[in-house]
Each structure stands twice: as structure tokens, then as C-alpha cells.
Enzyme design. Sequence first.
Site, PDB file in Angstrom:
ATOM      1  CG  HIS A  69     -66.965 -25.889 -24.881  1.00  0.00           C
ATOM      2  ND1 HIS A  69     -65.795 -25.533 -24.239  1.00  0.00           N
ATOM      3  CD2 HIS A  69     -67.962 -25.627 -23.998  1.00  0.00           C
ATOM      4  CE1 HIS A  69     -66.084 -25.074 -23.048  1.00  0.00           C
ATOM      5  NE2 HIS A  69     -67.376 -25.118 -22.855  1.00  0.00           N
ATOM      6  CG  ASP A 121     -69.813 -26.795 -20.764  1.00  0.00           C
ATOM      7  OD1 ASP A 121     -68.794 -26.152 -20.489  1.00  0.00           O
ATOM      8  OD2 ASP A 121     -70.690 -26.374 -21.543  1.00  0.00           O
ATOM      9  CG  ASP A 180     -67.757 -21.567 -21.671  1.00  0.00           C
ATOM     10  OD1 ASP A 180     -68.150 -20.406 -21.526  1.00  0.00           O
ATOM     11  OD2 ASP A 180     -68.426 -22.561 -21.319  1.00  0.00           O
ATOM     12  CG  HIS A 203     -65.779 -23.806 -17.695  1.00  0.00           C
ATOM     13  ND1 HIS A 203     -65.009 -24.538 -18.553  1.00  0.00           N
ATOM     14  CD2 HIS A 203     -66.975 -23.688 -18.295  1.00  0.00           C
ATOM     15  CE1 HIS A 203     -65.708 -24.859 -19.624  1.00  0.00           C
ATOM     16  NE2 HIS A 203     -66.917 -24.349 -19.491  1.00  0.00           N
TER      17      HIS A 203
HETATM   18 ZN   LIG Z   1     -68.286 -24.393 -21.070  1.00  0.00          ZN
END
Ligand SMILES: [Zn+2]
Length: 1088
Positions: free
Chosen positions: A299, A301, A411, A626
Site C-alpha cells: 500500500h 499512498d 484504504d 484517496h
Molecule cells: Zn492509503
Amino acid sequence: MGGDAPRQMMSSSSAQYPQLAQRPKGKQIHHIYRDRLGQFTNGGQYKQQSLMAKLYDARLSDSPHVTLEVWSAPDQTRPTFAEATKKSNEYSKAKKGDVFGPSWTTHWFRLRFTLPHEWIYKPCVELHWDSNSEAMVWSEDGNPLQGLTGGGERNEWVIPNHFRDFDQEHTIYIEMACNGMFGNPTGGDTIQPPDPNRYFQLVEADLVVVNLDARALFYDFWIIGDAAREFPEDSWQEHQALQVCNEIIDCFIAGEGSRSCIEDCREIAQKYLGPHVDSEKVYEQDKSDDIVNAIGNCHIDTCWLWPWAETKRKVARSWSNQCDLLDRYPEHRFVASQAQQYKWLEQLYPYAWDRVKSHIKKGNFQTIGGSWVEHDTNMPSGESLVRQFLYGQRFFESRFGERCKTFWLPDTFGYSTQLPQLCRSAGMTRFFTQKLSWNNINNFPHTTFNWVSLDGSQVICHMAPCETYTAEAHFGDVKRSVSQHKSLDQDVTSLLPFGKGDGGGGPTFGMLEKLRRCRGLSNKVGLLPKVKIADSVDEFFDRIERKVANGETELVTWYGELYFELHRGTYTTQANNKRGNRKSEALLHDIEYLATLATIQGRKGYKYPKKGLDSMWEDVLLCQFHDCLPGSAIEMCYRDSDEAYERVFKTGKKILKDALVALGFDTDHEKASDDKQKPIKAESVTLQTLSWHRETPKHLTSYDDDSAANVTQLDDDIFELSNADLKVTVKQGAITSLYDKKARRELVPEGATSNQLVIFDDKPLYWQAWDVEVYHLQSRKELKPETNSHISASGPDRVAIQTTTKISDKSWIKTTISLAAAASAASSASSRLSQVEVEAEVEWRETMKFLKVEFPTTLTNTEASYETQYGIVRRPTHYNTSWDMAKFEVCCHKWADLSEHGYGISVLNESKYGFATAGKVMRLSLLRAPKAPDAHADMGRHHMRWAILPHKGALDERTVRAGYEFNYPLRSLPHSEPRKIKDLMGAFKLSEDSDKSLIVDCVKRGEDDEDASNGDMPAKKGRHVILRIFDSLGGFSRGRVLFGPVKVGRVWRCNLLEDVIGEVEVGEKGFEVQLRAFEVVSFKVELT
Ligand SMILES: [Zn+2]
């Protein structure tokens, strides 16, 4: 004969049970023996006497074996390898203990080493590097080899065999980034704004010889110790774990930590873990009921507490690590989503890209998600969601020959109700997420279930029961995969996504070692659910899908949105960014429509601006990440997104102009249509980019006209605005009466004020930019202007009252409430309603305050309606249950509506997403002022618009269309052949007798058309127009799409990826469409 043999055996093979007690032996005090385990592996005061002192046989960090030099890149630049290793860069001596910085700077180290002779044949030699920051190991010839994450997260790089030679000096480079996994937060609190002056100490730059047996014992002991700590005390497995651990410690002490006693300790561990934990073979043992499916991921970001530029390096670092680990652990499988991150790797790191590609080919590095980025799903428009999939899936297909089958979004902050329909149409029938475990009010009741869209489409949704997407692969994660599984009645399997996220680099070798031991334990003693490494996430879902299809299980259903009971502030934070999103979406819509027409009947030589459109879309899609669009990133990220939107508008302006010129419009003589004082010239043609006909309001010359807008000052600071439909009384800048003349009803309750600005104290429990907590409502304060309002427009086209309201010493808001001439007379399309428009300019310098505008009504309903992608979501206006209460702030798109039988009010907006309806009061959220992670979020000047649209009758297409029209300002431009262009703009519109609920939301050229393709995928013969049509009101809808003057061949229904599904019968002038409630359908129209 029979009696002798046993006696013989006993005497020769085992001792006699003694007659007399030899010594006292007490029952173990359970907790003392359990607490003792920490001494063996936790460090602390006994470290030198424990296993921890045995992990490495030798360590070197100085000349002549290791020498270190450094070159610091100027400012905050991130040079490439070639730039960093230029001859002109002066590298100076460096050593352990040196400090580097400040935040966001980059330092390149040249590390030269020679291995001592006696190390050459050691089974494992590693470089340990800890700069307390992220770093990348590069080969001397410029290949990125492995990422490192400081602070003990991932410090080791295994020296490859080809470096193991006598007396040979080797050189590597290490690129040190002055940021940690979570950027540079101030004071150690992750979400505080970055500290610009953080410095990092290099604490480790050592070559070490690893004692592999000691390392293996460390993991053996960790997992057996966890069994002793976490299994229930009433299980024999817990007691045996404790005995085995104590036996290992005793053996280690007796053997004084020697090599041979460590081997003995490992043998003792086998009593509990079995004999196979040193290899992937452990997963081959007893494969029945291996129900926990571990899968590696990292993950990353795409931006958050660091800018995009750093994400590019995080991707290269993390994925390089995984390529190395995939080579060393045959069972390992790793999934990575986000086409954008792959594209960055492809552009910037060819070596790492080739490595990833070769693992993808092998099947152990797996693409997933099918979207451009892991985007927000609350705020992007329907078409944006479509493009996330279209751009994502096409990227994966073009580079790896395959599309993704699973939509992967662990997420993001709530999940739009239309996702199941859309991801199915993009080739994905399953959805993985996790975030709802963060709900801080209600516990979401399912793990594996059918998630059902507004239109009835469903996908299988799985939410990992370990309740994280970055598990450390602990014993407890495996255990919770069953103990927290809420759908065991239907299916007992689960996913366990493990690996460090955000630059931690994904799974570590230690995690894979732990999982092997968890499985060994399950094989040997049971009790712990059996974990395996999933072949793939797709395989996990395939099995459930088959089970459902075969009728072996029937999954529970969840209809509608997966509302996230947290992070409700993200509908409002970073207002400019959200405005950029909404405006870009509208601009792209218009360009695609007009450019499509221009390729059909435009000037010769005009080419569909695919390159420009792709670059615009890719920027917009990236900004929908996100943590970007929701407003939860640091200030640096919003500088990035401001630039991205600037590029979008610049490119958009140019390619829009090109299309208009190609269509024969005179773009140099445009008159702004919203300038009501100067109506456009007669020969001007209104651009018809929406799916229904719009007319530019006529210019009125007299107040005597029935529809004229009038304004009167009734008293000191009391004004009345009126037209044929509405009478609005404005007192002190707020609306004290809104009277519908035709329906003869008052819409503002006695004594209340509508369009009332209100401010709230806004200090959520922790996540400032993300959250607004329910208690903020108690601090409601009405804002009242200190000076009188004045008339700023006096009709007859439009009347307006302007008011300036002081918010504080530093902040103010100037609102203009206006009413235009009644639409019924100004336009022949008389279904248009009159609306009260408000334009606001705000200077916003607050701290932890929330600005909203309220509309108390005289309407009664327990539900309000909110526009969402391709449809309407209904949510409670009451707080009956905790589930209702949790929705005290919700997301809307272009409008929200409160209607009772026979009448309703819609509130339109052009750049806002936060809304609430509590009882009879509607409330639009305008601005927040969180101070973390961006200390300056939303400070400065803002412009915004909203409107109050009263409507007699139910919520219907009048509101839906008004929402579009409010967001797509009318434009009119001179044209030399007005009739011809008007005809052309009639193409791909719906016939008059079509159901008004139908909307043609997108008109664009086919992705694979020979004259419009970007070349990523092989172009196909032919030219096509893609139409996207949806039912906007939630009922069966029928209509007819008209071709106008466009010559059309065949027409097919297609999916979102433009694959043909079935042919549609074509009539002379168009074709029929039939849609179920809230269905979204795409058509591919062949041009001849
Ligand atoms: Zn995230």
C-alpha cells in the site's frame, strides 16, 4: 512366553518409575514462566546473554574493508543516478554517526568494500544500513537494487554471490532520502505538518556475517512464544508452547549459546512447529482447511505525507525489494495496484521495470485493482470513476497482456453505491477493501458478502478480518483471520494482506519466516487457523465465486453505499482542490463532446486531441487519489495538485478552442452568457454540450414584463426580490421568507432564516483534516453582518443583494443573493424553475472552524436525497439509530434535496461535496480550517456558488438538470452557418419523447479507433463514437438516441472498457434504449 517379552523390553528401554520421591518439584507459576520468555529475544538488560547476541558472527564498518563518501544534492532536488554520479560532483569522506538533512534533501553515498578472506564462503553476508530514513541501494553501473527503510524497519541488503571474491574492491551507491516512511512529521506525531528541519543520523553502515541458525531460532521462538501468550490458557497447546519455550531457553543457557546448542534449540522447536519450517515445503503438508490466504502488498499512498516526486522513489524502492524477496522465497506472492505507479516505474526506472515485468510473467508479482490510482470514490463523478477503470485496465492490458479481475481499494474513505455496477462493467466482479473496520460508531457486520449497487448489480466483497491491509504477519493476524471473521456461516476463508506500506517496502523476509512457522504450528499442534500463501487474490475470489455459482453457499447482501463512519471532513477540506476536480470534469465533458463532433464534421485535418485529453485525464485521475482529493495530504501535495489542475485548464482551454475553431465557431468574439447586462448577439449559437436543449435567457427590456425580476427595499436592511415565481425577503443578508407564488406556500419557517451562514468549532478526536465529529454541532453560531446589505443588481433580468459578513478579525464573507427573471418567460423550455442563486467570496483565515450555510425549510420527510455518481442516495434526516446518527455529515454531488409529498427544495452547488439534512434543516458545508497535516489548509480567498431551487411536485429531472446546468455554464459563440452547427449539435441527443430521467453523460471517440487511438493498444479499423447513458431517477426508462446529421453504421452495446456486448437495432434516425433503474449503459456507434 507371553509374559517374558514385555518385562525384557521395559528393563532394557526405559527406567523404572522410582519408588521414592527424589526431590520436591513445584507446579510452574504460569505467568512467571511466560514473562520469562521476553528475556530471550527482547534485548534489554540481558541482551548480551540472550539469543540476540548470537544473531551475527562478525561485523565490520571501517577502513580498509568499508569506506564511505557522500555528495549532497542541491536544495530539494532528486537527481537521477547519472546526475548524482557525474564526475564533477565532489564526494567527500563520510562515516557512521554523521548527520544529514534537512528534510526532503537527498544525499548520495559511494560505499566501497572488500570482504575479508574468511568471509568469502560464509553462507550469508549482509550490508546493514540505517540512516533512519528511506534509501536505495544502486549498483556501480546504475541499477537500483533494493530499498531500505530506516529506524530498524528494513536495514539489510544481502550481498550477492558475485560480490564474494578475494581482495576485490566493490562499489555501490546509496541514495539517501531525508524522509521516513511517513514523511517528516513534526514531533513524531504522524499527522502533524512536516518539520522542514529534520536531520537524520547514519547509525549503521556495516558489513555483517549472519548466523542463519540463530536467526531461524529467533523466528521459531517468536511464534511459539506468541502461542504461549495468545492461545487460551485452557488449551493444551498454550501449555505445551510455554514448556517448549522454556526448554529452549534452558538448553541455550546450558550450552552457553554455542553453535551446537542453537542447533539443539531448533530441534526442540520442531516439537511444536514440525520439521519443515525452513522452506516453502511447510505449505505442502496437510493442505486440508488452509483457510487463511496471506498475500503480500505494500500500500503506497500515491501522495500523502510526501509529494508525488517521493512516491516515484518509494515505488522503485518497494517493488525492487519484492523482486529480491520473490527470488529468495518461492512461495511468496505480491500484489500491487495503481497503474499510475507502474507508469512512473516504466518511465523512470527501466531496470526495476524489467525486473517487475519478468516477475509478472512468472506470476508471483501480480497486478491488481484495475484502476489508475486507488482513488476516492465519494467525490469523483460517474465518468471519472469510469475513467479510473478505463485508463487503469488499458494500462495493465497494454503492458502485461491482462486486465485485473479484482477491484482493490483497501484504504479509501467510504464506497459509492454505484461501484459494483461500474467495476463489473470494467471486468471486475470482486472487490477487496478494509477501511470500514475504522468505523468509530457501528461495527460493519460482514466479512464476505454480496455488495449490491443502486441498479441491482452485485460483486463479491471481502473485507480482511485481520482488519488491516498492512499486517505484520503476526501470529495474531492469522488468529484474527478467523476470530474476527463475521461471515463464517457462509464461507470460512479470508485474505490476510501483509507487508509494510508507504515506503516500508512491503513484506520482509521476517514476515515470510513467521508465516512459515505459523503454518508449521498449525500442521503440528493445530488450534491456529491454517495459513497459506494465496496463489493469487483472484484465485481466492474464484473459489468463492464458484461456490456461490454452484449454490454451495448464499452470501449475505448489503444494498447501497458502504458509508464510512469516520473522515467526514474529507468532503470539505482543501476546497480549491475539490473545485479543480469538479471544473476539470465539466471541462473534459465538453471538450470530448465538441471534439467528437469536430472529428465528424469539422475542418479538414482536425485530429481528435487524444494526447491532450489523456494528459488531462491522467492528471485529474491522479488528483483523485484517496489522500489528495479528500484533502488529507500535506501542503506540498496541494502545490503538486494545483500545478496539475493548472496544466489541465491550460491544455483544456487550448484543445477546446481547437475543437470550436474546427467546428467553425468564432472563438474570438465570445460574449459571456452569464453577463446578464450584455446579452449575446443574435447570430451567436449556444453550445449544446448537455443531453437536452438549453436556451440562453432572453434579455428583458422592461420591468413591466411578467417575468421580470424586481427588487424593493422594504425597510432598513430589508429587501424583497421577486419574479413571477418567487418572492424572497432578505434581512441582514439572510432569507427570512421564500414564498412560492404559484404554489402559494412559504418555505422558510416562521422566525427562521435561510441561507444563514453558521460557524462551528471543529476539533475532531484526532484526524484533523479527515474528521469532523458529531459534537461540533453543539457549537453552532450564526454569523450576522455588521453593516447593511445593498442592491447590487436591479433587474429586469436579474436582481441581487450583496452583504458582507465579518467572520472574525481576519476573515469575512461577501454573499450576493440573486434572482433572475422567471425562466418561464425567458425561455420557451418552460419547465425550468426559478432558483435563488448565491455567489460568495470568502477570505478565510480561521483555526479549527467549520463554515456552513443553512436552509431551514417547511418540509417534512424522514429521508433526504443526494446526488451521487449516476444516481441518487437516500439518507435519513433523523437520528433514530446509531447507524442513522452516524450519517450526520454526508457526501453529495451537484445537489441535495428534501422533498415531501407534492413539494421539495433542492440545494445546488458547483464545487462542494459535504452536506447534512437534520430534520427540516438542510446544511451545505463550505470551508474547514484543520491545521494537520497541512498547516495552511484552505487559508486564503475562495469563490463559491450555490442555489436554492424550490419545486412543486416530486424530486425529478428538473433538479437533476438544474444541477448540471449550474455546473456547466452556458456559452454562446458566433457561427457563420448557425443552422448547420445547430443540426450537428443535435447529434447524440435524446428525442423529445424520451423519458426525461435519461441522461447522455458522455460522448467521446472510441479508444481503439484508428484516427483517435493513443497507440498504447493496437488500433482497430473504423471510427466510433462512445455514448454513456444512465437513468438518473431510479426507474425503468425508455428513449431514443438521435443521430442528427451524422451518418451512422452499426451500433453495439458495450461495457466500460468498450468491448462489444451485443448489437443494437438501428433505425433511420437513431436507436432505442431501455434502461433499468439507475443503470449505466455504454454504446459504441459506428461512423460511416
Ligand atoms: Zn492509503
